[in-house]
Design a protein around this motif. Structure first.
Motif, PDB file in Angstrom:
ATOM      1  N   GLY A 483       0.812  -1.420   0.400  1.00 42.94           N
ATOM      2  CA  GLY A 483       0.004   0.127  -0.163  1.00 42.94           C
ATOM      3  C   GLY A 483       1.278   1.364  -0.261  1.00 42.94           C
ATOM      4  N   ASN A 484       2.187   1.087  -0.766  1.00 39.40           N
ATOM      5  CA  ASN A 484       3.126   2.299  -0.482  1.00 39.40           C
ATOM      6  C   ASN A 484       3.149   2.952   0.269  1.00 39.40           C
ATOM      7  N   MET A 485       3.164   1.808   2.082  1.00 43.07           N
ATOM      8  CA  MET A 485       3.887   2.334   3.340  1.00 43.07           C
ATOM      9  C   MET A 485       5.134   1.932   2.729  1.00 43.07           C
ATOM     10  N   PRO A 486       6.036   3.405   3.452  1.00 45.65           N
ATOM     11  CA  PRO A 486       6.907   3.591   3.536  1.00 45.65           C
ATOM     12  C   PRO A 486       7.904   2.265   4.430  1.00 45.65           C
ATOM     13  N   LEU A 487       8.502   1.733   3.788  1.00 44.59           N
ATOM     14  CA  LEU A 487       9.541  -0.137   4.884  1.00 44.59           C
ATOM     15  C   LEU A 487      10.626   1.210   4.553  1.00 44.59           C
ATOM     16  N   PHE A 488      11.850   0.817   5.991  1.00 45.93           N
ATOM     17  CA  PHE A 488      12.903   1.179   5.913  1.00 45.93           C
ATOM     18  C   PHE A 488      13.991  -0.554   5.897  1.00 45.93           C
TER      19      PHE A 488
END
Length: 617
Positions: A483-488
């Motif tokens: 869901g286009n969630m920022p993932l580091f």
């Protein structure tokens, strides 16, 4: 003969003419212009960095050397030498060239900050490279065409980019940051080198890097295959030639910024102001025969005209008590590999003996708090770490939140816990958790993503750990999760190396880890549950973190890693830990304050969300 005929003859003669005898250093001195954003803009001067002359000239087409290896410290110009070589090839000896970088981000940065400005500032190559017009294929971020060849750029992790068309020139930058293997096809250096086989006898291969861990460093292995050259400089006092080494650097007691060099032959002193004259009179000395085709150069930051001996010595003083920072200093300043001690297991019992009773308030030196969260099938485990000057840290809290992570209750409990505040032993406002890293790579990934997504503004970050060499602790920008969630993507091996090195420190100071009284034995068993081993795959050593015993739990270690990653995330966003730790010292101890005195509010940086990034306001 008609004009068209003469024109055709001229083209034929130009095509058949031998390549010019010009050397790379000569081309750079005549044509290279450093852009305005450079530290020293204007015409390139090899005399400023005389140790680069022989390196660059070994890359010239007139040199019989086939492979050039540079094992170097920071701020010595190894990449600039490669850029001069690129410009030389475009202008005077065109052919297909491949530049390999550790990551796609480095390709973008290198193109925007170095290659494009070099092309723009140098008319001799600007007129040859295809003009940049929108999305035209001849001039893109990773491809530059010119008459007679092209500069192609790819990452060390792209099997397709490494095994495609043949190239005459190969530039491999920061090879020690390359992945161990590419798409299960093997070593990226070997794959890229294979592309030059058809140009054997005319090819040039340039490998440069800062070294890393002894026995695993690609650049060190390549250097040992070479003739192993060291740059010898004359002593201003006696004229004796010798390399500049760290053992020769001294300073007055308490004044590292005034460091000087002592000649190993006569004991004469060379001040920083003598360095330029010493470099100008220096020469490279080969110490072995090598394979006859490889010229190897090792050069440390002690030679750099851009960094003084005093600055190097001062940085050593800040790093000497912290093994993790000392490794970086040894690699980046001395251009030496680090003798890895990670394989020596850390025992839990001595750590229990180091438990301290600091009461119910935060220790006086704690400047901020971060948290790490590990998701298990029936619980969440959370560790809160307090950070002080030079990353000295305290494990101030550890909680196990029992419940089914597929349901909302356990996540509500976690949310409430992450909003907990802790009273400080100094008279300052109660401290909350500044940032949290939550691992999404295991159980209940979708739920973990959603928890982080709606709390991203509170700096609750979704992360995924990645092992292996060259993975930074914190990425320059997040990837896109579900869901286009920022993932580091967090380099967990680098963090574990740092933690285990610091666990061996027994005295307070930079990097020391403190534990509270009452912390149970199981915590220490989990914190020390892993060890480093070296396995060989396809002939290459591979360094792996593995459990000491099968099935041993390691949640205490994982949550410590994630809380450390949260600190690095804050620092990437602009946090200056030492500045905050210093400001805290102005606040009096709470028990020394008269009743009714309001606590001091310390200024905290705020962060805003913009285009999926985290920016300091």
């Amino acid at each position: 003969m008609t004009n068209d005929g003469r024109w055709a003859v001229d083209i034929w003669r130009a095509a058949m003419a031998p390549e010019p005898r010009l050397k790379v250093s000569e081309w750079a001195d005549r044509h290279r212009i450093l852009p305005r954003h450079s530290a020293e803009p204007g015409p390139w001067r090899t005399s400023r960095v005389p140790y680069l002359r022989e390196i660059m000239d070994a890359l010239s087409v007139s040199s019989p050397v086939e492979r050039v290896v540079v094992m170097a410290g920071a701020q010595v110009g190894k990449t600039e030498a490669g850029l001069n070589w690129i410009g030389y090839c475009i202008a005077h000896a065109p052919g297909p060239m491949l530049l390999v970088q550790p990551s796609a981000d480095m390709i973008r940065r290198n193109t925007m900050q170095r290659i494009d400005p070099m092309i723009e500032c140098c008319p001799t190559i600007r007129n040859k490279v295809v003009e940049q017009k929108g999305r035209e294929a001849g001039n893109t971020m990773s491809h530059k065409e010119f008459p007679g060849g092209a500069l192609m750029m790819t990452t060390a992790g792209s099997g397709t980019g490494l095994r495609s068309s043949a190239v005459r020139y190969l530039f491999m930058d920061e090879v020690d940051a390359y992945p161990f293997s590419v798409d299960d096809e093997g070593d990226p250096v070997s794959l890229a080198t294979q592309r030059t086989v058809t140009f054997r006898g005319r090819r040039k291969i340039y490998l440069c890097s800062t070294p890393t861990v002894k026995g695993l460093s690609r650049i060190e292995a390549a250097f040992f295959e070479s003739d192993q050259r060291y740059f010898h400089v004359p002593c201003p006092a006696c004229g004796e030639f010798a390399p500049i080494e760290w053992a020769q650097i001294r300073w007055p007691e308490g004044h590292r910024e005034r460091a000087y060099r002592v000649c190993p032959a006569c004991g004469g002193v060379a001040e920083e102001r003598d360095k330029f004259r010493m470099l100008a009179g220096g020469r490279w000395v080969a110490t072995t025969e090598g394979d006859g085709r490889t010229a190897g150069f090792r050069i440390s930051t002690l030679y750099s005209p851009f960094e003084t001996w005093g600055e190097v010595a001062a940085e050593h003083g800040r790093a000497t008590d912290d093994p993790a920072r000392l490794q970086t200093w040894v690699n980046n300043k001395l251009a030496e590999t680090w003798e890895d001690q990670g394989g020596e297991a850390v025992d839990a019992d001595p750590l229990m003996d180091r438990r301290e009773d600091w009461g119910d308030t935060l220790p006086a030196a704690v400047a901020l708090l971060t948290a790490g969260v590990d998701v298990q099938g029936d619980r969440l485990e959370v560790q809160v770490i307090g950070w002080g000057q030079d990353e000295e840290c305290w494990s101030v809290d550890y909680r196990i939140i029992w419940g089914d992570p597929s349901g909302p209750r356990v996540w509500d409990d976690l949310d409430a816990f992450l909003q907990t505040t802790y009273q400080h032993s100094r008279n300052v406002d109660d401290m909350g958790i500044r940032a949290t890293c939550l691992d999404t790579g295991g159980h209940h990934t979708k739920t973990a993503y959603e928890f982080c997504r709606i709390r991203f503004a509170r700096r609750v970050w979704a992360i995924k750990g990645r092992g292996g060499p060259g993975v930074p602790v914190w990425p320059r920008r997040p990837s896109k999760g579900k869901g286009n969630m920022p993932l580091f993507i967090v380099g967990v091996d680098a963090v574990k190396d740092s933690i285990y090195a610091r666990l061996r420190k027994t005295e307070a100071g930079p990097g020391t880890i403190h534990f509270p009284a009452g912390r149970e034995a199981q915590y220490f068993a989990q914190l020390t549950a892993e060890k480093v081993i070296t396995r060989y795959s396809k002939g290459r050593p591979q360094r792996l973190w593995v459990p000491k015993r099968d099935g041993e739990r390691n949640e205490a270690l994982d949550t410590f890693v994630y809380a450390t990653a949260a600190l690095h995330g804050l620092m990437a966003a602009g946090l200056q830990l030492n500045r905050e730790a210093t400001a805290l010292l102005d606040a009096p101890m709470r028990d020394a304050v008269a009743p009714g005195t309001p606590p001091k509010s310390l200024a905290r940086p705020t962060y805003v969300i913009k285009k999926n990034s985290y920016l300091r306001r």
